[in-house]
Write an enzyme that holds these catalytic residues in place. Structure first.
Site, PDB file in Angstrom:
ATOM      1  N   LYS A  22       0.829  -1.200   0.108  1.00 55.61           N
ATOM      2  CA  LYS A  22       0.008  -0.031   0.057  1.00 55.61           C
ATOM      3  C   LYS A  22       1.070   1.368  -0.250  1.00 55.61           C
ATOM      4  CE  LYS A  22      -3.872  -0.864   2.242  1.00 55.61           C
ATOM      5  NZ  LYS A  22      -4.205  -1.244   3.948  1.00 55.61           N
ATOM      6  N   ARG A  92      -3.144   2.999   8.590  1.00 53.55           N
ATOM      7  CA  ARG A  92      -3.415   1.540   8.040  1.00 53.55           C
ATOM      8  C   ARG A  92      -2.262   0.614   8.086  1.00 53.55           C
ATOM      9  NH1 ARG A  92      -6.361   4.943   4.217  1.00 53.55           N
ATOM     10  NH2 ARG A  92      -8.584   4.565   3.831  1.00 53.55           N
ATOM     11  N   GLY A 101      -6.596 -10.122   8.063  1.00 52.43           N
ATOM     12  CA  GLY A 101      -6.061 -10.481   9.234  1.00 52.43           C
ATOM     13  C   GLY A 101      -4.943  -9.618  10.193  1.00 52.43           C
ATOM     14  N   MET A 103      -4.001  -5.531  11.038  1.00 51.98           N
ATOM     15  CA  MET A 103      -4.973  -4.585  11.829  1.00 51.98           C
ATOM     16  C   MET A 103      -5.878  -3.683  10.737  1.00 51.98           C
ATOM     17  SD  MET A 103      -3.857  -1.549  14.177  1.00 51.98           S
ATOM     18  CE  MET A 103      -4.398  -0.072  13.069  1.00 51.98           C
ATOM     19  N   ARG A 336      -5.929   0.474  -7.509  1.00 55.11           N
ATOM     20  CA  ARG A 336      -5.596  -0.991  -7.835  1.00 55.11           C
ATOM     21  C   ARG A 336      -6.119  -1.622  -8.873  1.00 55.11           C
ATOM     22  NH1 ARG A 336      -9.472  -2.657  -2.831  1.00 55.11           N
ATOM     23  NH2 ARG A 336     -11.397  -1.887  -3.616  1.00 55.11           N
ATOM     24  N   SER A 763       1.427 -42.256 -22.796  1.00 52.82           N
ATOM     25  CA  SER A 763       0.359 -41.342 -22.694  1.00 52.82           C
ATOM     26  C   SER A 763       0.068 -41.388 -21.163  1.00 52.82           C
ATOM     27  CB  SER A 763      -0.785 -41.315 -23.397  1.00 52.82           C
ATOM     28  OG  SER A 763      -1.539 -40.394 -22.821  1.00 52.82           O
ATOM     29  N   CYS A 830      -3.198 -38.011 -20.489  1.00 56.77           N
ATOM     30  CA  CYS A 830      -4.484 -37.677 -21.015  1.00 56.77           C
ATOM     31  C   CYS A 830      -5.570 -38.020 -19.629  1.00 56.77           C
ATOM     32  CB  CYS A 830      -4.855 -39.029 -22.286  1.00 56.77           C
ATOM     33  SG  CYS A 830      -4.526 -40.372 -21.346  1.00 56.77           S
ATOM     34  N   TYR A 850       2.618 -33.115 -25.776  1.00 53.24           N
ATOM     35  CA  TYR A 850       1.382 -32.728 -25.841  1.00 53.24           C
ATOM     36  C   TYR A 850       0.545 -32.949 -24.250  1.00 53.24           C
ATOM     37  CZ  TYR A 850      -0.387 -37.621 -26.548  1.00 53.24           C
ATOM     38  OH  TYR A 850      -0.521 -38.928 -26.311  1.00 53.24           O
TER      39      TYR A 850
HETATM   40  C1  PEP Z   1      -6.181 -42.442 -16.558  1.00 48.17           C
HETATM   41  O1  PEP Z   1      -6.283 -43.331 -15.887  1.00 48.17           O
HETATM   42  O2  PEP Z   1      -5.695 -40.974 -16.241  1.00 48.17           O
HETATM   43  C2  PEP Z   1      -7.043 -42.385 -17.661  1.00 48.17           C
HETATM   44  C3  PEP Z   1      -6.978 -40.961 -18.851  1.00 48.17           C
HETATM   45  O3  PEP Z   1      -7.732 -43.495 -17.953  1.00 48.17           O
HETATM   46  P1  PEP Z   1      -9.220 -43.617 -17.221  1.00 48.17           P
HETATM   47  O4  PEP Z   1      -9.753 -42.580 -16.509  1.00 48.17           O
HETATM   48  O5  PEP Z   1      -9.965 -44.022 -18.333  1.00 48.17           O
HETATM   49  O6  PEP Z   1      -8.893 -44.691 -16.362  1.00 48.17           O
END
Ligand code: PEP
Ligand code: MG
Length: 872
Positions: A22, A92, A101, A103, A336, A763, A830, A850
């Protein structure tokens, strides 16, 4: 020199360590030439010395404070304690990081029996003078001297009662004088000394109280939770008061430099003439729009517009500014970065790039990725939401807002939806059989299950709102009702759910539909220019795949083939396959499934064009495809013309104690390689057909789930690649495909180099990897993870954000081992984490190629990946 106190014009924004956030901002505003009420900041260093000295104020510090005070008196032409023209100040706290939290603010310090009269004379408003005085005594007594606030409140209440006043504002000046006297005697009783009339004494006591508040329990806990070091200390800001209620040439207001709801570049705010800040907040008088100021005080308006521009250009962000006009002079009290909706954030950031104020990178960094949800899903209208009654809270499993009638089974939901009703499907938990009901429903509410429960995963995939694991509701499916806190909600009654917050409401709440603006598209383009990670999607149908492509998906990272097995038209053939006594029978059943699977893959390949498509072989345990209760088993036995006892025995045989750790994933295909064969055939034949007929350069990737040992992968590779290569050879066309594996069993991460010998890609299935690393069942953990969060054992649910220390370490190791064995191995993720911003950042950091996530999270992942790349 050991300087401890700085006037505002001696500091700057970069001095946050010494002056606190501040203080540094007030200094910055003063230095860029804005009219800030003058003041000074006692540094964090002074606070730390106060503790070193055993919590004693020392004379050098006092001298320095008083020196700055007299400078302030000169600047303002006012004097502390003066009977005609008294200086009043606010005090302040202000640490480097904003810390609730600490003053509270003390306003009007310097008031006493003499100066209150001076204020009365100056303002011509006796009521205002005494109201300020009684508030100051209360604030000082409570905040500085720790007299419990309720004691002041009960004095005030007793005077109100005696005067028959309903509101504080009904008390006149005489009544307030009485309150002042009573407050003072309360003070004396509690503290055993008179209320300090001497302003300097008030100031020193207030400064000490700020120092002490650095170490109060609330502040200590806040620091611990937020990882703020204990030795930073707090600064104290002392600033001269200005009054907006000194007549019709005074006023106060708040304004944003751009519209915080839409982002439009136009001042947005309101003001009140002859009023103090709290009058605007209290809503007793209706403020006027800021544009009106142009008519009422044209010069002040012009000054304010200039100041607002200056601040926005200086901070390079939309500002939320508080100002006061005292006797025709404008003062800036605070600035701000303004809080804003996602729409506003995106539009403002993009337009600021176009205006040359910030770079594209800065614009990208400015948007909170999870905020984008607001742009992709319906949301409740703000006013309708305010009026709604919240009845329970579950996990915010899939964002969006929906209202509908309660139905408890998928069948009832489908039926109601066909009649044109809007439906919220309420289940204890969902299972694959509920898919159709989920498709038809506006939203899904479950009593059990976590963020990776079936309901959550499927709903996110569909972009449908879902509140999961709402433990407060007790579902009685057979009685068609659920109960919350003793109140029953029955089938056909309306409820509303917000999958972004987890809140459940009674009745219907109006919603907004999302609009994809041009600004949003532009921001996404810029994100794509900088990100290193590719973004794919988890999609099981051509429709989801097409939606994901619209959101910018660059491929499919996970197609769960079990979705296709659950289709109502196919389930008889699937069941035949499961109960088959021998391989011939099973193959005959698989023959029936093959053309259906092939059709699915054709649809998906066509939707994805030449983008890569990872198709995973069957994963869930087989018994999930069979009926559960006796009646259903009898029906099915009749339908399939098998003995019902035989079917029942088969169902029993297939049941598992821990299906999540049981006969699923590649284990199924090892027992029944013919299933993997059929799926491989369907994938490759579909690819060949699409390539031949449509000329699309399809890129199938066959993925094996739940591998823990390279021999599992090698065994299935033999089955799959032999067949695939034969099919391709026979087709006479050139088709490339890849063969790889999920990495979701901890052992796989430990022997990833061996596994990489037989896998062209990995993956990470972080749903299972988290389950098995922590030993937390995905289906049951929702019940207790909440307690872990409440008790601060977890900051975040590890099923939502990757646990970097444990699960992340395993991933990192697998990446290193995998690349060592096969330098060009393709690496992705994934699990549900693939669309969560902090996890995406982690995936960037460990060098994945990815991330893959549900279609509606693709834009979030694109932005998160860009932010990770910019952070470097
Ligand atoms: C996982 O286990 O992260 C996955 C993508 O497969 P599922 O959720 O289908 O088990
Ligand atoms: Mg898995």
């Amino acid at each position: 020199m050991n300087k401890l106190v700085y006037s505002f014009n001696e500091g700057k924004a970069a001095m946050k360590d010494l002056l606190g956030g501040k203080g540094a901002n007030l200094a910055e505003m003063s230095n860029i030439g804005l009219p800030v009420p003058p003041g000074f900041t006692i540094s964090t260093k002074a606070c730390n010395m106060y503790y070193e000295k055993g919590q004693e104020i020392w004379s050098e510090l006092l001298n320095e404070i008083f020196e700055k005070l007299s400078e302030l008196e000169n600047k303002t032409n006012k004097k502390f304690g003066d009977k005609n023209n008294p200086l009043l100040v606010s005090v302040r706290s202000g640490a480097k990081f904003s810390m609730p939290g600490m003053m509270d603010t003390i306003l009007n310090l310097g008031l006493n029996n003499d100066t209150v009269e001076a204020i009365h004379k100056i303002t011509g408003n006796e009521r205002f003078a005494y109201d300020s005085y009684r508030r100051f005594i209360q604030m000082f007594g409570d905040v500085v001297m720790s007299i419990e606030k309720y004691k002041f409140d009960s004095v005030l209440e007793s005077v109100k009662e005696a005067k028959k006043a309903k509101y504080d504002t009904d008390l006149d000046a005489e009544a307030l004088k009485e309150v002042v006297l009573k407050y003072k005697s309360l003070y004396k009783n509690e503290i055993r000394s008179e209320f300090p009339e001497e302003p300097k004494e008030q100031l020193v006591l207030a400064v000490e109280a700020v120092f002490r508040s650095w170490n109060n329990e609330r502040a200590k806990i806040y620091r611990k939770i937020n990882g703020i070091p204990d030795d930073l200390g707090t600064a104290v800001n002392v600033q001269s008061m200005v009054f907006g209620n000194m007549g019709d040439d005074s006023g106060t207001g708040v304004a944003f430099t751009r519209n915080p709801a839409t982002g439009e570049k136009k001042l947005f705010g309101e003001f009140l003439i002859n009023a103090q800040g709290e009058d605007v907040v209290a809503g007793i008088r209706t403020p006027q729009s800021i544009e009106k100021l142009k008519e009422v005080m044209p010069e002040i308006y012009d000054q304010f517009v200039q100041a607002a521009d200056l601040l926005e250009n200086h901070y390079k962000d939309m500002q939320d500014i508080e100002f006061t006009i005292e006797k025709g002079k404008l003062y800036m009290l605070q600035t701000r970065n303004g809080k804003r909706t996602a729409f506003s954030a995106v539009r403002a950031a993009v337009e600021m790039v176009e205006e040359g104020k910030i770079s594209k990178e800065e614009a990208i960094m400015r948007i909170e990725p999870s905020q984008l949800d607001q742009l992709l899903h319906p949301t409740f209208e703000e006013n309708a939401l305010k009026a709604a009654k919240s009845i329970a809270k579950g996990l915010p499993a899939s964002p969006g807002a929906a209202s509908g009638k309660i139905y408890f089974t998928a069948e009832a939901a489908v039926e109601a939806s066909k009649k044109g009703e809007k439906v919220i499907l309420v289940r204890q938990e969902t299972s694959p059989e509920d898919i159709e009901g989920m498709i038809e429903a506006q939203g899904i509410l479950t009593a059990r299950g976590g963020m990776t429960s079936h309901a959550a995963v499927v709903a996110r995939g569909m972009g449908k709102c879902c509140v999961a694991g709402c433990e407060a509701i007790k579902v009685y499916e057979e009685n068609k009702k659920f109960i919350i806190d003793g109140k029953a909600y029955v089938e056909g009654e309306y409820i509303s759910i917000d999958g972004g917050t987890g809140n459940v409401y009674e009745g219907i709440i109006k919603t907004h539909e999302p609009e994809m603006s041009g600004h949003f598209g532009k921001l996404m383009e810029w994100a794509d220019e900088v990100r290193k990670l590719k973004v794919r999607t988890n999609a099981d149908t051509p429709k989801d795949a097409a939606q994901a492509v619209k959101f910018g998906a660059e491929g499919i990272g996970l197609c769960r083939t079990e979705h296709m097995f659950f289709d109502e038209a196919r389930i008889p053939a699937v069941r035949e396959m499961i109960i088959a006594d021998n391989i011939e029978q099973r193959k005959a059943a698989l023959e029936k499934i093959l053309p259906m699977q092939r059709e699915d893959f054709i649809g998906i390949f066509e939707a994805m064009g030449d983008r890569p498509v990872t198709i995973r072989l069957l994963d869930p345990p087989l018994h999930e495809f069979l009926p559960h209760d006796d009646g259903d088993i009898i029906d099915l036995a009749n339908e399939m013309k098998v003995e019902h006892e035989k079917l029942k025995a088969r169902v029993e045989e297939l049941k598992e104690f821990n299906p999540m750790l049981g006969h699923r994933g590649c284990r199924l295909a090892i027992t029944y390689p013919e299933i993997a064969e059929m799926q491989t055939r369907a994938i490759i034949e579909a690819a060949i057909q699409v390539k031949k007929e449509k000329g699309i350069d399809v890129k199938p990737e066959i993925m094996v789930p739940l591998v823990g040992d390279v021999k599992e992968l090698a065994f299935l590779k033999e089955v799959a690649t032999k067949l695939a290569d034969e099919l391709i050879n026979d087709s006479g066309i050139d088709l490339k495909y890849m063969y790889g594996t999920m990495i979701e069993v901890p052992r796989a991460t430990l022997v990833a180099d061996e596994i990489a010998k037989d896998a062209e890609f990995f993956s990470f299935g972080t749903n299972d990897l988290t389950q098995m690393t922590y030993g937390f069942s995905r289906d049951d953990a929702g019940k207790f993870i909440k307690d872990y969060m409440d008790k601060k054992i977890f900051d975040k649910d590890p099923f939502q954000a990757i646990d970097r220390k444990g699960v992340g370490k395993l991933m990192k190791m697998a990446v290193e081992l995998g690349r060592k064995e096969r330098p060009n191995i393709k690496l992705g993720i994934c699990g549900e984490h693939g669309g969560e911003p902090t996890s995406v950042e982690f995936c960037h950091d460990i060098g994945l190629d990815y991330v893959s996530c549900s279609p509606y999270r693709v834009p979030i992942a694109r932005l998160s990946a860009a932010q990770a790349a910019i952070k470097g």
